[in-house]
Write a protein that holds these residues in place. Structure first.
Motif, short mmCIF file in Angstrom:
data_model
loop_
_atom_site.label_atom_id
_atom_site.label_comp_id
_atom_site.label_asym_id
_atom_site.label_seq_id
_atom_site.Cartn_x
_atom_site.Cartn_y
_atom_site.Cartn_z
N THR A 45 3.77 -24.31 -12.54
CA THR A 45 3.48 -24.41 -13.97
C THR A 45 3.13 -23.06 -14.58
O THR A 45 3.08 -22.05 -13.89
N ARG A 46 2.83 -23.11 -15.86
CA ARG A 46 2.49 -21.91 -16.64
C ARG A 46 1.32 -21.16 -15.97
O ARG A 46 0.35 -21.79 -15.55
N PRO A 47 1.42 -19.82 -15.88
CA PRO A 47 0.31 -19.06 -15.31
C PRO A 47 -0.95 -19.23 -16.17
O PRO A 47 -0.92 -18.91 -17.34
N PRO A 48 -2.06 -19.71 -15.59
CA PRO A 48 -3.21 -20.03 -16.41
C PRO A 48 -4.07 -18.86 -16.86
O PRO A 48 -4.61 -18.90 -17.94
N GLY A 49 -4.24 -17.79 -16.08
CA GLY A 49 -5.17 -16.79 -16.57
C GLY A 49 -5.27 -15.52 -15.76
O GLY A 49 -4.42 -15.20 -14.94
N ASP A 50 -6.36 -14.81 -16.05
CA ASP A 50 -6.56 -13.49 -15.49
C ASP A 50 -6.64 -13.47 -13.96
O ASP A 50 -6.13 -12.55 -13.33
N ALA A 51 -7.28 -14.46 -13.37
CA ALA A 51 -7.41 -14.48 -11.91
C ALA A 51 -6.04 -14.59 -11.25
O ALA A 51 -5.76 -13.90 -10.25
N GLU A 52 -5.18 -15.41 -11.81
CA GLU A 52 -3.84 -15.56 -11.26
C GLU A 52 -3.03 -14.29 -11.44
O GLU A 52 -2.26 -13.89 -10.57
N PHE A 53 -3.20 -13.62 -12.59
CA PHE A 53 -2.50 -12.36 -12.81
C PHE A 53 -2.98 -11.31 -11.80
O PHE A 53 -2.17 -10.59 -11.21
N ALA A 54 -4.27 -11.22 -11.61
CA ALA A 54 -4.82 -10.26 -10.64
C ALA A 54 -4.28 -10.53 -9.24
O ALA A 54 -3.94 -9.59 -8.51
N GLU A 55 -4.19 -11.78 -8.89
CA GLU A 55 -3.64 -12.15 -7.58
C GLU A 55 -2.17 -11.74 -7.48
O GLU A 55 -1.74 -11.19 -6.48
N PHE A 56 -1.40 -12.01 -8.53
CA PHE A 56 0.01 -11.62 -8.58
C PHE A 56 0.16 -10.10 -8.45
O PHE A 56 0.94 -9.61 -7.64
N ALA A 57 -0.60 -9.36 -9.26
CA ALA A 57 -0.50 -7.90 -9.25
C ALA A 57 -0.85 -7.33 -7.88
O ALA A 57 -0.18 -6.43 -7.38
N SER A 58 -1.88 -7.86 -7.27
CA SER A 58 -2.30 -7.38 -5.95
C SER A 58 -1.25 -7.70 -4.88
O SER A 58 -0.93 -6.86 -4.04
N ALA A 59 -0.71 -8.90 -4.94
CA ALA A 59 0.28 -9.33 -3.93
C ALA A 59 1.59 -8.58 -4.05
O ALA A 59 2.26 -8.32 -3.05
N ARG A 60 2.00 -8.20 -5.26
CA ARG A 60 3.32 -7.60 -5.47
C ARG A 60 3.29 -6.09 -5.64
O ARG A 60 4.33 -5.47 -5.79
N TRP A 61 2.10 -5.48 -5.64
CA TRP A 61 1.98 -4.04 -5.88
C TRP A 61 2.87 -3.21 -4.94
O TRP A 61 3.61 -2.35 -5.39
N ALA A 62 2.79 -3.46 -3.66
CA ALA A 62 3.53 -2.63 -2.70
C ALA A 62 5.04 -2.70 -2.92
O ALA A 62 5.73 -1.67 -2.91
N ALA A 63 5.57 -3.88 -3.14
CA ALA A 63 7.01 -4.03 -3.37
C ALA A 63 7.43 -3.36 -4.67
O ALA A 63 8.47 -2.68 -4.74
N LEU A 64 6.62 -3.52 -5.71
CA LEU A 64 6.94 -2.89 -6.99
C LEU A 64 6.85 -1.37 -6.87
O LEU A 64 7.68 -0.64 -7.41
N TYR A 65 5.85 -0.90 -6.16
CA TYR A 65 5.69 0.55 -5.97
C TYR A 65 6.88 1.13 -5.21
O TYR A 65 7.40 2.19 -5.56
N ARG A 66 7.33 0.45 -4.17
CA ARG A 66 8.47 0.92 -3.38
C ARG A 66 9.70 1.07 -4.28
O ARG A 66 10.40 2.09 -4.24
N THR A 67 9.95 0.08 -5.10
CA THR A 67 11.08 0.14 -6.02
C THR A 67 10.90 1.29 -7.01
O THR A 67 11.82 2.07 -7.26
N ALA A 68 9.71 1.40 -7.56
CA ALA A 68 9.43 2.47 -8.53
C ALA A 68 9.62 3.85 -7.90
O ALA A 68 10.21 4.74 -8.52
N TYR A 69 9.13 4.02 -6.69
CA TYR A 69 9.26 5.33 -6.03
C TYR A 69 10.73 5.69 -5.82
O TYR A 69 11.14 6.83 -6.05
N LEU A 70 11.52 4.74 -5.41
CA LEU A 70 12.93 5.02 -5.21
C LEU A 70 13.64 5.32 -6.53
O LEU A 70 14.63 6.05 -6.55
N LEU A 71 13.12 4.80 -7.62
CA LEU A 71 13.72 5.09 -8.92
C LEU A 71 13.32 6.46 -9.45
O LEU A 71 14.15 7.19 -9.98
#
Length: 171
Positions: A2-28
């Protein structure tokens, strides 16, 4: 999901996906500090739209699209073309280095034009399909294929066919 409810879920998402996003960003962008800035920019833009996202599972694709589009917009600015000063010369590595050390490959990918680099990163690092890559970059599937073909041809010329074999663009 369902719809992302709030800040805690966003923080969890950002923390979980940081490494993968950073890897892509670095290669770019081929620079650690700029890659961190790029990920932070993408996450800020995602956070602003967090409550508007219809499905939490769409957050990663949405953030990746922001990341790539932001990088491409950075490449268009004249200041991007200027050299960046460093305290020491970068180690270019060698092809005979330890197989786990692929710095030389990262350097070659960084030498590709921005759109070709984005296509190669999304297709081969992120293992996205032609259709997914086209959607993220906002270009046609044919453009993804031609940009990928041109990038592989260029890499094959500089790295040799033993490193980048001739063949399709893995659909």
């Amino acid at each position: 999901m369902t719809r992302p409810p709030g800040d805690a879920e966003f923080a969890e998402f950002a923390s979980a996906r940081w490494a993968a996003l950073y890897r892509t960003a670095y290669l770019l962008v081929h620079d650690h500090a700029l890659a961190e800035d790029l990920v932070q920019t993408a996450l800020v833009k995602t956070y602003v739209s967090w409550r508007k996202l219809r499905v939490a599972d769409a957050a990663e694709a949405y953030t990746r699209k922001i990341l790539v589009n932001t990088a491409l917009s950075w490449f268009r600015t004249k200041s991007w073309q200027k050299e960046h000063a460093t305290a020491e010369l970068p180690d270019r590595g060698t092809r005979d280095a330890d197989p786990e050390d692929r710095r030389w490959l990262v350097d070659e990918v960084a030498g590709l034009p921005p759109r070709q680099r984005a296509v190669v990163v999304l297709r081969y690092l992120e293992d996205l399909s032609v259709a997914e890559t086209a959607r993220i970059l906002g270009i046609s599937e044919g453009t993804v294929k031609s940009q990928c073909s041109d990038a592989l041809k260029r890499l094959r010329t500089t790295l040799g066919p033993e490193i980048v074999p001739a063949g399709g663009t893995h659909d």
